[in-house]
Scaffold this motif. Structure first.
Motif, PDB file in Angstrom:
ATOM      1  N   ALA A 152      -8.058   0.334  -4.870  1.00  0.00           N
ATOM      2  CA  ALA A 152      -7.661   1.870  -4.222  1.00  0.00           C
ATOM      3  C   ALA A 152      -7.539   2.712  -6.060  1.00  0.00           C
ATOM      4  O   ALA A 152      -7.684   3.631  -6.653  1.00  0.00           O
ATOM      5  CB  ALA A 152      -6.641   1.516  -3.807  1.00  0.00           C
ATOM      6  N   VAL A 153      -6.442   1.826  -6.958  1.00  0.00           N
ATOM      7  CA  VAL A 153      -6.606   2.452  -8.118  1.00  0.00           C
ATOM      8  C   VAL A 153      -7.854   2.791  -9.107  1.00  0.00           C
ATOM      9  O   VAL A 153      -7.595   3.948  -9.397  1.00  0.00           O
ATOM     10  CB  VAL A 153      -5.945   1.102  -9.141  1.00  0.00           C
ATOM     11  N   LEU A 158      -2.621  -3.215   6.169  1.00  0.00           N
ATOM     12  CA  LEU A 158      -4.748  -2.347   6.185  1.00  0.00           C
ATOM     13  C   LEU A 158      -4.508  -1.139   7.223  1.00  0.00           C
ATOM     14  O   LEU A 158      -4.980  -0.152   7.226  1.00  0.00           O
ATOM     15  CB  LEU A 158      -5.709  -2.772   5.646  1.00  0.00           C
ATOM     16  N   MET A 201       0.603  -1.722  -0.122  1.00  0.00           N
ATOM     17  CA  MET A 201       0.007   0.067   0.044  1.00  0.00           C
ATOM     18  C   MET A 201       0.933   1.014   0.129  1.00  0.00           C
ATOM     19  O   MET A 201       0.438   2.174  -0.326  1.00  0.00           O
ATOM     20  CB  MET A 201      -0.974   0.204   1.144  1.00  0.00           C
ATOM     21  N   LEU A 240     -14.338   6.279  -0.396  1.00  0.00           N
ATOM     22  CA  LEU A 240     -14.700   5.162  -1.003  1.00  0.00           C
ATOM     23  C   LEU A 240     -13.573   3.710  -1.183  1.00  0.00           C
ATOM     24  O   LEU A 240     -14.416   2.702  -2.335  1.00  0.00           O
ATOM     25  CB  LEU A 240     -14.478   6.053  -2.269  1.00  0.00           C
ATOM     26  N   VAL A 275      -8.357   6.478  -7.215  1.00  0.00           N
ATOM     27  CA  VAL A 275      -8.759   6.849  -6.865  1.00  0.00           C
ATOM     28  C   VAL A 275      -7.766   7.780  -8.203  1.00  0.00           C
ATOM     29  O   VAL A 275      -7.424   9.199  -9.021  1.00  0.00           O
ATOM     30  CB  VAL A 275      -6.699   6.623  -6.247  1.00  0.00           C
ATOM     31  N   VAL A 305      -2.056   1.106   7.691  1.00  0.00           N
ATOM     32  CA  VAL A 305      -2.358   2.359   6.521  1.00  0.00           C
ATOM     33  C   VAL A 305      -4.273   3.622   7.172  1.00  0.00           C
ATOM     34  O   VAL A 305      -3.459   4.445   6.804  1.00  0.00           O
ATOM     35  CB  VAL A 305      -2.780   1.803   5.014  1.00  0.00           C
ATOM     36  N   ARG A 334       0.241   5.225  -1.643  1.00  0.00           N
ATOM     37  CA  ARG A 334      -0.507   6.175  -0.973  1.00  0.00           C
ATOM     38  C   ARG A 334       0.839   7.515  -1.488  1.00  0.00           C
ATOM     39  O   ARG A 334       0.145   8.395  -1.223  1.00  0.00           O
ATOM     40  CB  ARG A 334       0.214   6.518   0.661  1.00  0.00           C
ATOM     41  N   VAL A 371      -8.212  -4.724  -2.522  1.00  0.00           N
ATOM     42  CA  VAL A 371      -7.828  -3.355  -1.971  1.00  0.00           C
ATOM     43  C   VAL A 371      -6.811  -2.661  -3.127  1.00  0.00           C
ATOM     44  O   VAL A 371      -7.546  -1.557  -3.271  1.00  0.00           O
ATOM     45  CB  VAL A 371      -6.921  -3.130  -0.293  1.00  0.00           C
ATOM     46  N   LEU A 372      -6.335  -3.121  -3.093  1.00  0.00           N
ATOM     47  CA  LEU A 372      -5.340  -2.308  -4.519  1.00  0.00           C
ATOM     48  C   LEU A 372      -5.976  -1.680  -5.810  1.00  0.00           C
ATOM     49  O   LEU A 372      -5.856  -0.467  -6.549  1.00  0.00           O
ATOM     50  CB  LEU A 372      -4.137  -3.029  -4.879  1.00  0.00           C
TER      51      LEU A 372
END
Lengths: 379, 314
Positions: B266-267, B15, A1, B37, B270, B18, A5, B262-263
């Motif tokens: 995220a991609v 996580l 992650m 989100l 974002v 994070v 970030r 999760v990744l």
């Protein structure tokens, strides 16, 4: 992650840094320029860009240039909300004009209410300004007004029994709901409601069913896109034998072209923008309407439409309020927006008040009739 | 290194770190909204990834489950006078029941029948939401009442960030736990060969159904969170494109990888925000980035990197 970030921060910081230098007025906008509502969002975006440039070329507002930050929500209300947050938190805009669909505007409103940023919505739904919210204004006509205009005309002609034929999109659904809620006030009885799908190419069956209703005097079609043209042609084919009304969603050049001679005699509540040239010179709106038409047709090469007109009105209302406030301070701009009086816009003549954030009445709509393939003003 | 990478609970702990760090690092609440989100989408994708990565089934209707959770949380308080928390929980249970009803007959077959059935379900749910105006507000959507847990009013990004973040960690721990249990071994056996798993006495249909129901429940929970977080819900929430987006997130991050889920989320959450400065080219660039990632890291980002790191460490 971790690398993600870092990436997130690095990439997203970039626009943040860019806005640091500010001797300009930042005005935000979230529009649906892609997705199902893009045919509304795209002309809105073009109008905003063309007019922002014109305003800046003419010296800006209070000596400062305005800069637009426009985001595309892809017609998704959750995205609108994300971008609304971004405009407030990240870009730190002083005002927002936008929100293509009613759902998109409604999703964004809490963000602006909480932050205290004036928001001029471009969507049609009456829920946006009813009840009145402190920071929210909107120039566009509401569905309810279109219904009221049609019903007033029906009553005058003594056609009090009407039936609906409507599409299944957001526009049509909302229109029918609003019309049902005010029909009683005008003494109109709605005898039936038929609907058709977004890709249907023949509505003869629904129209035949409606035609057979005893005592029916008029048919109202609520929809946008190609649906109204198909309904109009089908109605002519089956010899409907009673007046057909369209909604303001059919008030486009495209409708006239698609429906052809079948549209003769069809009536609809339309914005003055469509009949600008026919207005008498004494009409206060005439100059604004002709100017807007000329500017947009020159810049885009396309005919003007109602929705681009909303964006024009929204931006200029804000600019007008900023000039009167003598600053771009959000609270002062809001107060001036509420004091807008007799402002001549494409939708009508706008007079806001603490209890009315719409500012136009039924006179903003004109009852139009198709005569020899052109719009003619009936009332 | 190898041991850390092999530990099934490692992604959830990573996580957790994070989740705690992000609020300290970001300059404005806007980033917390984005992170929230990501968590909400990741919650769906973790569940979907169990189904795709382990049970070997594709669902093209997860947005339907997502929307059912969302609309249940909205409709309960608005039309039935139920407390928000109760309608949210009822919606999640109901979604599980619907998934059971859809999955029960379908998952007895081999092949991708589930994909077609869920596609159909997605279309039906989408039509119902759009047309039942009296209940759902139609295409303009409806407002969602705030969530109260006891005297705690859960609203605003600062609250939802933690609710979504902690729920995601719990969901990841749950998924990791499931995978290291006998059920998880059965699922992996099914994924490798259904015939062999059946010969070993594993009830293939039952395990697939279990995973399908779990993934639907994850999706409904996430949908409820999004509706309550936004305070407004529209039919786009349950559209077919949303379903495809979820599948794309799972594939991008890596099938069978919890961290990858999760990744992937995220991609895809974002990147569109980061690309707004490209205006018209935004979608083309987004597509190109995804293509390059999938060509270069064929098994998804996390599994490809993991095997590369393990090779390096060996």
């Amino acid at each position: 992650m971790k690398p993600i970030r870092a990436l997130v921060c690095a990439v997203l910081m970039a626009p943040g840094l860019a806005t640091a230098a500010r001797s300009e007025i930042l005005i935000g906008s979230v529009l649906s320029t892609t997705g199902p509502a893009s045919f509304l969002g795209e002309p809105e975006k073009q109008t905003l860009e063309v007019y922002a440039k014109r305003i800046n070329d003419a010296g800006g507002v209070n000596g400062e240039k305005i800069r637009l930050i426009i985001y595309d929500d892809g017609s998704d209300a959750s995205n609108s909300r994300t971008f609304a947050t971004r405009l407030v938190e990240q870009d730190q805009v002083v005002a927002v004009v936008g929100g293509t669909g009613t759902g998109n505007s409604l999703a964004m409103i809490p963000v602006f209410e909480e932050a205290g940023i004036p928001f001029v919505s471009l969507s049609g739904g009456v829920d946006i300004i009813d009840p009145v919210r402190k920071w929210v204004f909107k120039p566009p006509h509401t569905d309810r007004m279109a219904c009221a205009k049609i019903f007033t005309d029906l009553k005058q002609r003594g056609l009090t029994n009407a039936a609906f034929i409507a599409g299944q999109g957001g526009y049509a659904k909302s229109m029918v709901t609003q019309c049902r809620s005010v029909a009683g006030q005008y003494g109109i009885k709605i005898l039936a409601e038929e609907s058709y799908g977004p890709r249907d190419s023949d509505m003869t069956a629904q129209l035949t069913r409606i035609k057979a209703l005893p005592g029916l005097k008029a048919v109202i079609n609520a929809d946008i896109g190609q649906g109204p043209a198909i309904v109009t042609r089908n109605a002519a084919q089956i010899n409907l034998g009673m007046p057909l009304y369209q909604s303001h969603g059919a008030a486009t050049q495209g409708y006239l072209e698609l429906a052809g001679p079948a549209a003769e005699g069809v009536r609809l509540p339309g914005p003055s923008l469509l009949v600008a040239e026919q207005l008498p010179d004494s009409d206060p709106q005439k100059k604004v309407l002709l100017d807007y038409t000329a500017v947009i047709e020159k810049a885009t090469g396309k005919p003007v439409g109602t929705f681009g007109g909303y964006a024009h009105d929204g931006l200029l209302l804000l600019v007008d309020a900023m000039k009167r406030a003598g600053s771009a301070d959000p609270a002062k701009v809001r107060d001036q927006l509420e004091k807008t009086k007799g402002y001549v816009a494409t939708v009508g003549i706008i007079t806001m008040s603490p209890t009315d954030h719409l500012g136009i009445d039924l006179s903003a709509f004109r009852m139009l009739e198709v005569k020899r393939g052109k719009w003619a003003v009936v009332d | 290194m190898r041991r850390i990478l092999a530990n099934p609970y490692a992604p959830a702990f990573a996580l957790a770190v994070v989740v705690v760090m992000v609020p300290l690092l970001v300059p404005s609440p806007f980033y917390l909204r984005l992170a929230t989100l990501v968590f909400i989408n990741a919650l769906v994708v973790v569940g979907l990834n169990l189904l795709m990565g382990y049970a070997g089934q594709i669902s093209l209707g997860h947005a339907a489950f997502f929307a059912m959770g969302a609309y249940a949380s909205a409709i309960g308080p608005a039309h039935l006078g139920l407390p928000t928390l109760a309608s949210m929980l009822a919606g999640i249970v109901l979604t599980g029941v619907v998934a059971y009803g859809v999955g029960k007959p379908i998952l007895r077959f081999k092949g991708y029948h589930l994909a077609v059935a869920t596609l159909g379900l997605g279309v039906i749910v989408s039509i119902v939401i759009t047309n039942e105006i009296a209940w759902t507000g139609g295409p303009d959507g409806m407002q969602v009442a705030r969530l109260w847990i006891g005297s705690w009013r859960v609203s605003g990004v600062a609250n939802w960030y933690w609710v979504a973040g902690i729920t995601l960690i719990v969901a990841m721990l749950g998924a990791a736990n499931l995978l290291s249990s006998p059920t998880g071994r059965a699922l992996r056996a099914i994924h490798d060969s259904e015939v062999a798993a059946g010969v070993l006495g594993i009830d293939v249909a039952r395990y697939k159904l279990l995973v399908f129901v779990i993934s639907a429940i994850y999706a409904a929970t996430a949908g409820a969170f999004l509706a309550l977080f936004d305070g407004h819900v529209t039919p786009v929430t349950g559209g077919i494109l949303r379903s495809i987006e979820f599948v794309a997130m799972a594939v991008l991050g890596g099938l069978g990888s919890i961290l990858g889920s999760v990744l992937g989320a995220a991609v895809l959450v974002v990147l569109p925000q980061a690309l707004t400065s490209f205006h018209e080219f935004e979608h083309a660039i987004l597509g190109a980035i995804l293509m390059v990632l999938m060509i270069a890291l064929r098994r998804g980002v996390i599994p490809s990197l993991q095997s590369w790191l393990l090779r390096g460490a060996a």
